[in-house]
Design a protein around this motif. Structure first.
Motif, short mmCIF file in Angstrom:
data_model
loop_
_atom_site.label_atom_id
_atom_site.label_comp_id
_atom_site.label_asym_id
_atom_site.label_seq_id
_atom_site.Cartn_x
_atom_site.Cartn_y
_atom_site.Cartn_z
N UNK A 76 3.22 45.03 7.00
CA UNK A 76 3.58 45.53 8.32
C UNK A 76 4.96 45.05 8.75
N UNK A 77 5.19 43.73 8.70
CA UNK A 77 6.41 43.16 9.29
C UNK A 77 7.64 43.56 8.51
N UNK A 78 7.61 43.42 7.17
CA UNK A 78 8.79 43.72 6.34
C UNK A 78 9.17 45.20 6.45
N UNK A 79 8.25 46.17 6.32
CA UNK A 79 8.64 47.59 6.51
C UNK A 79 9.18 47.87 7.92
N UNK A 80 8.53 47.25 8.97
CA UNK A 80 9.01 47.50 10.33
C UNK A 80 10.42 46.95 10.52
N UNK A 81 10.73 45.80 9.95
CA UNK A 81 12.06 45.22 10.07
C UNK A 81 13.10 46.10 9.36
N UNK A 82 12.77 46.61 8.16
CA UNK A 82 13.71 47.49 7.45
C UNK A 82 13.96 48.78 8.24
#
Length: 378
Positions: free
Chosen positions: A180-186
């Motif tokens: 969740x966090x890594x895709x949302x940050x990208x």
């Protein structure tokens, strides 16, 4: 030659302020305005002084006695009955009710508290202390050890559950971070942030364009209003209203000064007229009445008093004295006649036997020199 030494203690005197210079317009307006105002104010001031005198006379002779009478009547009707009712009705009734309440309620309550409730409360307190001591022993010897054991068991179960929960939390956190966090940050860094910057730049450009348009319209409206409204209004104010206002201010100031001056002069005139009328009234009415009273009525009154009233009073006193003497003689004759008739019918009364009571016979009082006791009797 000046023989007095100048003293340094005296401060230098300030020069008196000079009045501002007056123009010819002020001098030309002042005299006719003061004349007209004086002619108009003198009747008003005289009517005012007459009303003041009449009001003072009415206040001293009618309103003040009437007010005192009404005040006395109001006290007699509204105050004194309530005072009497309070002093002779409410206060004795309240004292009686207080005594009755003290006898019927307070004293029984005090007796009940002192001889019933206090011993009962002491007994209940002693029983409560015994029960509290028993409960304290049960808590210290039974409940506290049982509670410590239960707490130790719960701590062990909590430690096991904490270890299991920490492992589960670590796994869930790793999955959430990578899914969740890594895709949302990208997505935010490479898609949403550039799009937001582009939209913000376009909005700033539109705002600058609207600001320039509104500024131009405002400048055009400002100069249009200044040329069409402000400059004509300023010219009217500077060249028409201000001179007219100054002229009206001068006229108003002069009218005010003239009113004050005329009011003072009218007061002097009204005082002189009042004194003249008072003197005329005195010489026309008061002095003749006083002369008649002193020169005619007083001597006539003295003559009537000396020639008529005093002889009449003396004659009346003589008649009264003779009447009282005649009545006294008649009463004495009637008393003697009644005594003679009683003596003829019943004979002479016997003489009373004199008894020696060793007391003074007359009204003489006892003194140290008199022998009126058994010890000092001669």
């Amino acid at each position: 030659m000046d023989l007095q030494k100048p003293t340094d203690a005296e401060p230098p005197r300030k020069p008196a302020p000079q009045p501002p210079p007056e123009g010819c317009l002020v001098v030309a307006i002042r005299l006719p305005v003061r004349i007209v105002v004086l002619v108009l104010v003198v009747p008003v001031r005289m009517v005012w002084d007459a009303l003041v005198v009449a009001g003072r006379f009415l206040n001293d002779t009618v309103l003040r006695p009437l007010g005192r009478a009404l005040l006395w009547l109001a006290r007699a009707v509204f105050v004194w009955p309530f005072v009497a009712l309070w002093r002779y009705g409410a206060v004795p009734l309240a004292k009686g009710l207080a005594w009755l309440a003290a006898v019927l309620l307070v004293r029984p309550a005090v007796w009940l508290y002192g001889y019933v409730l206090t011993p009962l409360g002491h007994a209940l307190a002693w029983v409560g202390r015994g029960v509290g001591a028993g409960l304290a022993w049960v808590y210290a010897r039974v409940l506290a050890p049982v509670g410590h054991g239960v707490l130790w068991v719960l701590r062990g179960i909590g430690a096991v559950l904490a270890a299991v929960g920490l492992g589960v939390w670590t796994a869930v956190a790793w999955l959430v971070r990578h899914l969740v966090v890594v895709p949302a940050l990208w997505l935010y860094t490479w898609v949403l942030a550039p799009a937001g910057r582009a939209i913000a730049w376009c909005g700033k450009g539109l705002l600058w364009l609207l600001r320039m348009i509104v500024t131009g319209i405002g400048i055009a409206l400002y100069w249009t209003g200044r040329i069409l409204l402000v400059l004509p209004a300023l010219a009217v104010w500077r060249w028409v209203l201000a001179p007219v206002g100054r002229f009206l201010a001068v006229v108003g100031r002069e009218v005010g000064d003239a009113l004050g001056h005329a009011w003072r002069i009218a007061g002097r005139i009204s005082l002189a007229v009042g004194r003249f009328l008072a003197t005329l009234f005195r010489w026309i009415l008061v002095e003749p009445v006083r002369w008649v009273y002193r020169s005619v009525l007083t001597p006539v009154g003295h003559v009537v008093r000396d020639a008529v009233l005093r002889p009449a009073a003396e004659a009346a006193r003589s008649v009264g004295r003779a009447t009282r003497q005649a009545l006294a003689s008649a009463r004495e004759s009637v008393r003697r006649t009644r005594a003679d008739i009683r003596r003829m019918l019943f004979g002479d009364p016997g003489k009373a036997q004199v008894v020696d009571r060793r007391e003074p016979a007359g009204r003489a009082t006892r003194t140290l020199g008199s022998s009126t006791t058994a010890l000092t009797k001669d």
